[in-house]
Design an enzyme around this catalytic site. Structure first.
Site, PDB file in Angstrom:
ATOM      1  N   TYR A  60       3.546   5.319  15.879  1.00 37.91           N
ATOM      2  CA  TYR A  60       2.249   4.637  15.769  1.00 37.91           C
ATOM      3  C   TYR A  60       1.097   5.562  16.136  1.00 37.91           C
ATOM      4  O   TYR A  60       0.118   5.694  15.387  1.00 37.91           O
ATOM      5  CB  TYR A  60       2.247   3.395  16.653  1.00 37.91           C
ATOM      6  CG  TYR A  60       0.952   2.611  16.602  1.00 37.91           C
ATOM      7  CD1 TYR A  60       0.672   1.789  15.518  1.00 37.91           C
ATOM      8  CD2 TYR A  60       0.015   2.689  17.630  1.00 37.91           C
ATOM      9  CE1 TYR A  60      -0.511   1.067  15.449  1.00 37.91           C
ATOM     10  CE2 TYR A  60      -1.164   1.973  17.575  1.00 37.91           C
ATOM     11  CZ  TYR A  60      -1.433   1.161  16.491  1.00 37.91           C
ATOM     12  OH  TYR A  60      -2.615   0.460  16.428  1.00 37.91           O
TER      13      TYR A  60
ATOM     14  N   VAL B   9       0.810  -1.217   0.000  1.00 39.95           N
ATOM     15  CA  VAL B   9       0.000   0.000   0.000  1.00 39.95           C
ATOM     16  C   VAL B   9       0.844   1.268   0.000  1.00 39.95           C
ATOM     17  O   VAL B   9       0.330   2.359  -0.276  1.00 39.95           O
ATOM     18  CB  VAL B   9      -0.982   0.031   1.196  1.00 39.95           C
ATOM     19  CG1 VAL B   9      -2.016  -1.071   1.071  1.00 39.95           C
ATOM     20  CG2 VAL B   9      -0.248  -0.049   2.531  1.00 39.95           C
TER      21      VAL B   9
ATOM     22  N   SER C 280      -7.041   3.401  15.872  1.00 40.91           N
ATOM     23  CA  SER C 280      -6.674   2.816  17.157  1.00 40.91           C
ATOM     24  C   SER C 280      -6.995   3.828  18.252  1.00 40.91           C
ATOM     25  O   SER C 280      -7.041   5.042  17.997  1.00 40.91           O
ATOM     26  CB  SER C 280      -5.174   2.497  17.177  1.00 40.91           C
ATOM     27  OG  SER C 280      -4.720   2.211  18.483  1.00 40.91           O
TER      28      SER C 280
ATOM     29  N   ASP D   9      -1.997 -10.035  30.461  1.00 36.59           N
ATOM     30  CA  ASP D   9      -2.724 -10.246  31.718  1.00 36.59           C
ATOM     31  C   ASP D   9      -2.797  -8.960  32.526  1.00 36.59           C
ATOM     32  O   ASP D   9      -3.840  -8.625  33.101  1.00 36.59           O
ATOM     33  CB  ASP D   9      -2.060 -11.344  32.547  1.00 36.59           C
ATOM     34  CG  ASP D   9      -2.397 -12.734  32.034  1.00 36.59           C
ATOM     35  OD1 ASP D   9      -3.420 -12.861  31.322  1.00 36.59           O
ATOM     36  OD2 ASP D   9      -1.638 -13.667  32.325  1.00 36.59           O
TER      37      ASP D   9
END
Length: 253
Positions: free
Chosen positions: A159, A68, A146, A205
């Site tokens: 990011y 892309v 996000s 976790d």
């Protein structure tokens, strides 16, 4: 009228070989749509296509190995789609990568790699899709952003910057294309159990305890949100970001 129906829809999806992109393709296929699977990894794409269309199907006509980051390759891909399947009706920009370096240590190469895929690649893809939609004066685009585009996090500068820009790019698509009958929306997933988490299983976790729903999300749950925004159930929704994070961003801390 079944406004969930995606029957006869032709839907190119980037990042389709794994994670959210693959889950979206499976969901579309289940709804009677024709997902067209785009990914840079040709080998992984072939395997994923077997999961979507079945091993007995000649899935090669539904897959496109394309980077892309290459706008010319993306445009050529949409030309191929037009010849093989007719005009695309919907589009999902799900391709994305992450880099974990600190602002002080991020190299130019790391920065550009993330921005090129997450932002530039999404722009090239959405632009090519919109050009086909414009001829029909109808279409729906969903980008996969996000919660990192809404809030920052340590060691995620490239990011989070790319995802914040993607959210505003999606708003711009909605504004520029609304008069042509084209809608554009984003989903903003939280922590989702996809292959991108494979290197961070030990930390999941601890993250789970910070989520109000007390669990990690699934790619299928994000695909459900994408389907809603693509469908006519969201016919008056454009320029919005649907947060799918189990309540993470609802918390003060």
């Amino acid at each position: 009228m079944n406004t969930w129906s995606m029957q006869s829809a032709v839907v190119p999806v980037t990042g389709a070989a794994s994670g959210i992109g693959l889950a979206v393709c499976k969901r579309l296929r289940a709804e009677g749509a024709t997902p067209l699977m785009l990914d840079v990894n040709a080998e992984r794409l072939a395997t994923a296509a077997g999961e979507v269309f079945g091993e007995a199907c000649d899935s090669s006509r539904y897959t496109y190995a394309v980077d892309v980051r290459d706008s010319a390759a993306v445009d050529a891909c949409f030309a191929d789609i037009l010849r093989a399947h007719g005009r695309a009706t919907h589009a999902v920009a799900a391709a994305g990568i992450v880099d974990s370096s600190n602002v002080l240590t991020t190299t130019d190469e790391q920065w550009h790699r993330v921005i090129d895929v997450n932002l530039h690649g999404a722009m090239y893809f959405c632009r090519a899709a919109a050009r086909q939609f414009a001829q029909a004066k109808r279409g729906s685009i969903v980008t996969v952003a996000s919660i990192g585009g809404l809030k920052s996090k340590e060691n995620r500068a490239s990011y989070t910057a790319s995802k914040a820009a993607l959210i505003n790019l999606t708003r711009s698509l909605a504004v520029d294309l609304g008069g042509l009958g084209i809608r554009a929306n984003a989903v903003a997933p939280g922590v989702i159990d996809t292959p991108i988490q494979d290197g961070n299983r030990a930390g999941l976790d601890a993250v789970r305890q910070t989520i109000p729903l007390q669990r990690i999300g699934t790619a299928d749950e994000i695909a459900n949100g994408v389907l809603f925004l693509l469908s006519d159930l969201a016919s008056y929704v454009t320029g919005e970001t649907l947060v799918l994070d189990g309540g993470m961003t609802a918390k003060y801390r």
